[in-house]
Scaffold this motif. Structure first.
Motif, PDB file in Angstrom:
ATOM      1  N   LYS A 126       0.784  -1.076   0.139  1.00 26.70           N
ATOM      2  CA  LYS A 126      -0.055  -0.021   0.036  1.00 26.70           C
ATOM      3  C   LYS A 126       0.758   1.338  -0.092  1.00 26.70           C
ATOM      4  O   LYS A 126       0.668   2.043  -0.736  1.00 26.70           O
ATOM      5  CB  LYS A 126      -0.880  -0.015   1.230  1.00 26.70           C
ATOM      6  N   ALA A 127       1.956   1.290   0.945  1.00 28.05           N
ATOM      7  CA  ALA A 127       2.787   2.387   0.882  1.00 28.05           C
ATOM      8  C   ALA A 127       3.284   2.508  -0.139  1.00 28.05           C
ATOM      9  O   ALA A 127       3.990   3.657  -0.951  1.00 28.05           O
ATOM     10  CB  ALA A 127       3.622   2.517   2.248  1.00 28.05           C
ATOM     11  N   GLU A 128       4.275   1.215  -0.694  1.00 29.49           N
ATOM     12  CA  GLU A 128       5.064   1.529  -1.769  1.00 29.49           C
ATOM     13  C   GLU A 128       4.526   1.915  -2.974  1.00 29.49           C
ATOM     14  O   GLU A 128       5.103   2.738  -3.758  1.00 29.49           O
ATOM     15  CB  GLU A 128       5.752   0.136  -2.208  1.00 29.49           C
ATOM     16  N   VAL A 159      -7.273   2.872  -1.497  1.00 28.31           N
ATOM     17  CA  VAL A 159      -8.487   2.615  -1.714  1.00 28.31           C
ATOM     18  C   VAL A 159      -8.450   1.464  -2.774  1.00 28.31           C
ATOM     19  O   VAL A 159      -7.326   1.193  -3.667  1.00 28.31           O
ATOM     20  CB  VAL A 159      -9.662   3.323  -2.256  1.00 28.31           C
ATOM     21  N   THR A 160      -9.039   0.359  -2.514  1.00 30.83           N
ATOM     22  CA  THR A 160      -9.057  -0.805  -3.224  1.00 30.83           C
ATOM     23  C   THR A 160     -10.531  -1.096  -3.851  1.00 30.83           C
ATOM     24  O   THR A 160     -11.619  -0.587  -3.427  1.00 30.83           O
ATOM     25  CB  THR A 160      -8.605  -2.075  -2.795  1.00 30.83           C
ATOM     26  N   PRO A 161     -10.647  -1.652  -5.231  1.00 27.25           N
ATOM     27  CA  PRO A 161      -9.370  -2.061  -5.955  1.00 27.25           C
ATOM     28  C   PRO A 161      -8.641  -0.970  -6.651  1.00 27.25           C
ATOM     29  O   PRO A 161      -9.052   0.262  -6.863  1.00 27.25           O
ATOM     30  CB  PRO A 161      -9.969  -2.906  -7.241  1.00 27.25           C
ATOM     31  N   ALA A 162      -7.534  -1.218  -6.832  1.00 34.34           N
ATOM     32  CA  ALA A 162      -6.641  -0.168  -7.416  1.00 34.34           C
ATOM     33  C   ALA A 162      -5.688  -0.816  -8.605  1.00 34.34           C
ATOM     34  O   ALA A 162      -5.643  -1.953  -8.737  1.00 34.34           O
ATOM     35  CB  ALA A 162      -5.589   0.483  -6.491  1.00 34.34           C
ATOM     36  N   LEU A 163      -5.724  -0.003  -9.653  1.00 34.15           N
ATOM     37  CA  LEU A 163      -4.949  -0.316 -10.923  1.00 34.15           C
ATOM     38  C   LEU A 163      -3.836   0.355 -11.154  1.00 34.15           C
ATOM     39  O   LEU A 163      -3.949   1.819 -11.339  1.00 34.15           O
ATOM     40  CB  LEU A 163      -5.712  -0.688 -11.845  1.00 34.15           C
ATOM     41  N   LYS A 164      -2.546  -0.101 -11.140  1.00 33.45           N
ATOM     42  CA  LYS A 164      -1.348   0.846 -11.411  1.00 33.45           C
ATOM     43  C   LYS A 164      -0.592   0.123 -12.961  1.00 33.45           C
ATOM     44  O   LYS A 164      -0.547  -1.229 -12.913  1.00 33.45           O
ATOM     45  CB  LYS A 164      -0.410   0.737 -10.609  1.00 33.45           C
ATOM     46  N   MET A 189      -0.488   4.727 -15.766  1.00 32.54           N
ATOM     47  CA  MET A 189      -1.892   4.935 -15.492  1.00 32.54           C
ATOM     48  C   MET A 189      -2.073   4.458 -13.946  1.00 32.54           C
ATOM     49  O   MET A 189      -1.421   3.539 -13.573  1.00 32.54           O
ATOM     50  CB  MET A 189      -2.710   4.083 -16.388  1.00 32.54           C
ATOM     51  N   SER A 190      -2.913   5.094 -13.186  1.00 37.44           N
ATOM     52  CA  SER A 190      -3.528   4.802 -11.882  1.00 37.44           C
ATOM     53  C   SER A 190      -4.585   5.214 -11.743  1.00 37.44           C
ATOM     54  O   SER A 190      -5.251   6.485 -11.929  1.00 37.44           O
ATOM     55  CB  SER A 190      -2.420   5.965 -10.945  1.00 37.44           C
ATOM     56  N   LYS A 191      -5.546   4.253 -11.497  1.00 34.55           N
ATOM     57  CA  LYS A 191      -6.934   4.210 -11.470  1.00 34.55           C
ATOM     58  C   LYS A 191      -7.292   3.355 -10.108  1.00 34.55           C
ATOM     59  O   LYS A 191      -6.628   2.581  -9.376  1.00 34.55           O
ATOM     60  CB  LYS A 191      -7.667   3.567 -12.557  1.00 34.55           C
ATOM     61  N   ASN A 192      -8.198   4.061  -9.188  1.00 28.18           N
ATOM     62  CA  ASN A 192      -8.638   3.647  -8.051  1.00 28.18           C
ATOM     63  C   ASN A 192     -10.166   3.362  -7.949  1.00 28.18           C
ATOM     64  O   ASN A 192     -11.075   4.282  -8.706  1.00 28.18           O
ATOM     65  CB  ASN A 192      -8.508   4.243  -6.690  1.00 28.18           C
ATOM     66  N   LYS A 193     -10.523   2.405  -7.334  1.00 27.33           N
ATOM     67  CA  LYS A 193     -11.975   2.193  -7.031  1.00 27.33           C
ATOM     68  C   LYS A 193     -12.943   1.669  -8.409  1.00 27.33           C
ATOM     69  O   LYS A 193     -13.015   0.537  -8.866  1.00 27.33           O
ATOM     70  CB  LYS A 193     -12.755   3.180  -6.363  1.00 27.33           C
TER      71      LYS A 193
END
Length: 74
Positions: free
Chosen positions: A29-31, A36-41, A50-54
């Motif tokens: 999570k910190a790294e 929030v989950t789900p998260a996509l990196k 790209m970074s997307k959450n929820k």
């Protein structure tokens, strides 16, 4: 989500896809800055593309991957 990652890994053979369960690996999570989950990196060469959450669109993820693969692998 895992089944979609498996499909992407078959389609984008030059890439690798990984799922991290942050309940088992809370240090992730910190790294990766996941709050929030789900998260996509999506990363390429240590750069976040790209970074997307929820809520995020699989179509949007595919569009970004298609662009990247077109530029790098064609």
């Amino acid at each position: 989500m895992l089944s979609r990652l498996e499909k992407f890994s078959k389609h984008y053979k030059e890439s690798s896809f990984h799922s991290i369960d942050v309940s088992i690996h809370p240090e992730a999570k910190a790294e990766f800055g996941v709050f929030v989950t789900p998260a996509l990196k999506v990363f390429s060469h240590k750069k976040e593309l790209m970074s997307k959450n929820k809520f995020f669109s699989i179509r949007e993820m595919k569009t970004i991957l298609d662009r990247y693969h077109l530029l790098i692998f064609s």
